[in-house]
Design an enzyme around this catalytic site. Structure first.
Site, short mmCIF file in Angstrom:
data_model
loop_
_atom_site.label_atom_id
_atom_site.label_comp_id
_atom_site.label_asym_id
_atom_site.label_seq_id
_atom_site.Cartn_x
_atom_site.Cartn_y
_atom_site.Cartn_z
N ASP A 1 0.81 -1.22 0.00
CA ASP A 1 0.00 0.00 0.00
C ASP A 1 0.84 1.27 0.00
O ASP A 1 1.99 1.27 0.43
CB ASP A 1 -0.89 0.04 1.26
CG ASP A 1 -2.06 -0.92 1.17
OD1 ASP A 1 -2.09 -1.76 0.25
OD2 ASP A 1 -2.94 -0.83 2.05
N HIS B 1 -6.14 3.48 -3.85
CA HIS B 1 -5.98 3.70 -2.39
C HIS B 1 -6.19 5.18 -2.06
O HIS B 1 -5.59 5.68 -1.12
CB HIS B 1 -4.58 3.23 -1.98
CG HIS B 1 -4.41 2.96 -0.51
ND1 HIS B 1 -5.33 2.30 0.26
CD2 HIS B 1 -3.39 3.28 0.34
CE1 HIS B 1 -4.89 2.21 1.51
NE2 HIS B 1 -3.73 2.82 1.58
N HIS C 1 -4.71 9.74 0.68
CA HIS C 1 -4.69 8.85 1.85
C HIS C 1 -5.37 9.46 3.07
O HIS C 1 -4.84 9.41 4.19
CB HIS C 1 -3.24 8.45 2.18
CG HIS C 1 -3.13 7.16 2.93
ND1 HIS C 1 -3.23 7.08 4.31
CD2 HIS C 1 -2.94 5.88 2.51
CE1 HIS C 1 -3.08 5.82 4.69
NE2 HIS C 1 -2.92 5.07 3.62
N HIS D 1 3.74 -2.22 3.16
CA HIS D 1 3.73 -0.84 2.66
C HIS D 1 5.03 -0.54 1.93
O HIS D 1 6.11 -0.81 2.48
CB HIS D 1 3.52 0.15 3.81
CG HIS D 1 2.21 0.00 4.50
ND1 HIS D 1 1.98 -0.99 5.44
CD2 HIS D 1 1.04 0.66 4.37
CE1 HIS D 1 0.74 -0.91 5.87
NE2 HIS D 1 0.13 0.08 5.24
ZN ZN Z 1 -2.52 3.13 3.26
#
Ligand code: ZN
Length: 288
Positions: free
Chosen positions: A109, A160, A164, A254
């Site tokens: 991510d 995503h 964010h 991540h």
């Molecule tokens: Zn995230």
């Protein structure tokens, strides 16, 4: 990437999708035709992971399915490839994938990030593994070449949001803007609209499910959080993955959002471990 190159790649993607047939072009996460498996995968709460199999020659003999899990239409015939599909509105995200063939899925991510994403892509390529990357639009905007590489390497990208944010603090129009802008820039550099969405912080609400469905995206959560966002140490990340590994598990890591050098180091250890343990690492709607 030059615009004509993009068009060329897009034509190749379209040709590949056509070759796959209807089962490969649109729809919902399932394994084969096992709708029950998909239902369970979609609605089961995050489970206690089963014990990881011991690595070694015996584990390698476990039968594996070579194909990625496929997508099947939810609403009849497949729409034009670049048009958002209309999907059923879910009330909770997908936490797991079907367990068939000892499948697991890797997800990354917050990227792409020029300092970390290339190393992760290199490690995945070294082991011939595909993964999902949930991208933020503002990172795509400044690293389009990394998105193009993801497409060329056969990875699947998801939405995503652009910045964010914690979506549950935004109104519907703000959420829509975050999601829509991101889908469009992904289409521009990846070659197709994303079919998967992940809410930042896993903060879902009714609007995120509704808007995602309108934009043709299924909500994808995760089963195991590596906690790499907290930089707990490379060994801790490795242990989180290896102790949490089990058929059907979706791993969250991540590749951006902070110092991700531990993530980069850890995957070099845990990825060969998973492969040696007989896991098949898969993605939905794999690019060809
Ligand atoms: Zn995230």
């Amino acid at each position: 990437m030059q615009k004509d190159q993009l068009f060329t790649r897009r034509r190749m993607l379209l040709a590949g999708a056509a070759a796959l047939g209807a089962a490969g072009t649109a729809g919902l996460i399932v394994a084969g035709s096992d709708e029950e498996g998909a239902r369970i995968a979609a609605h089961a709460p995050a489970p206690a992971p089963a014990p990881a199999p011991a690595p070694g020659p015996q584990a390698r003999q476990a039968p594996l399915k070579s194909s990625a899990f496929r997508l099947q239409p939810l609403t009849g015939g497949a729409p034009p490839h670049s048009a958002p599909r209309k999907l059923k509105v879910r009330t909770e995200p997908i936490f797991r994938i079907p367990e068939h063939g000892r499948q697991m899925m890797l997800t990354f991510d917050d990227g792409p990030n020029p300092d970390y994403t290339p190393h992760i892509l290199d490690t995945l390529a070294k082991h011939d593994v595909r993964a999902m990357f949930f991208l933020c639009g503002e990172c795509v905007e400044v690293n389009p070449h990394l998105v193009a590489r993801m497409a060329e390497d056969g990875h699947v990208v998801g939405n995503h949001t652009w910045t964010h944010p914690l979506l549950t603090t935004l109104d519907r129009s703000e959420i829509k803007s975050e999601m829509e802008r991101t889908s469009h820039i992904i289409e521009k550099f990846y070659g197709d609209l994303p079919q998967w969405f992940r809410a930042p912080y896993g903060a879902w609400n009714k609007a995120t499910f509704q808007l995602g469905a309108e934009m043709g995206m299924e909500p994808m959560a995760w089963t195991i959080d590596t906690t790499d966002w907290d930089t707990p140490g490379t060994d801790v990340i490795i242990d989180r993955v290896e102790s949490g590994a089990a058929p059907g598990v979706v791993i969250l890591s991540h590749d951006a959002g902070g110092d991700r050098s531990q993530t980069v180091e850890a995957i070099q250890e845990w990825l060969p471990y998973l492969l040696d343990s007989g896991y098949h690492l898969t993605v939905p709607n794999r690019r060809v």
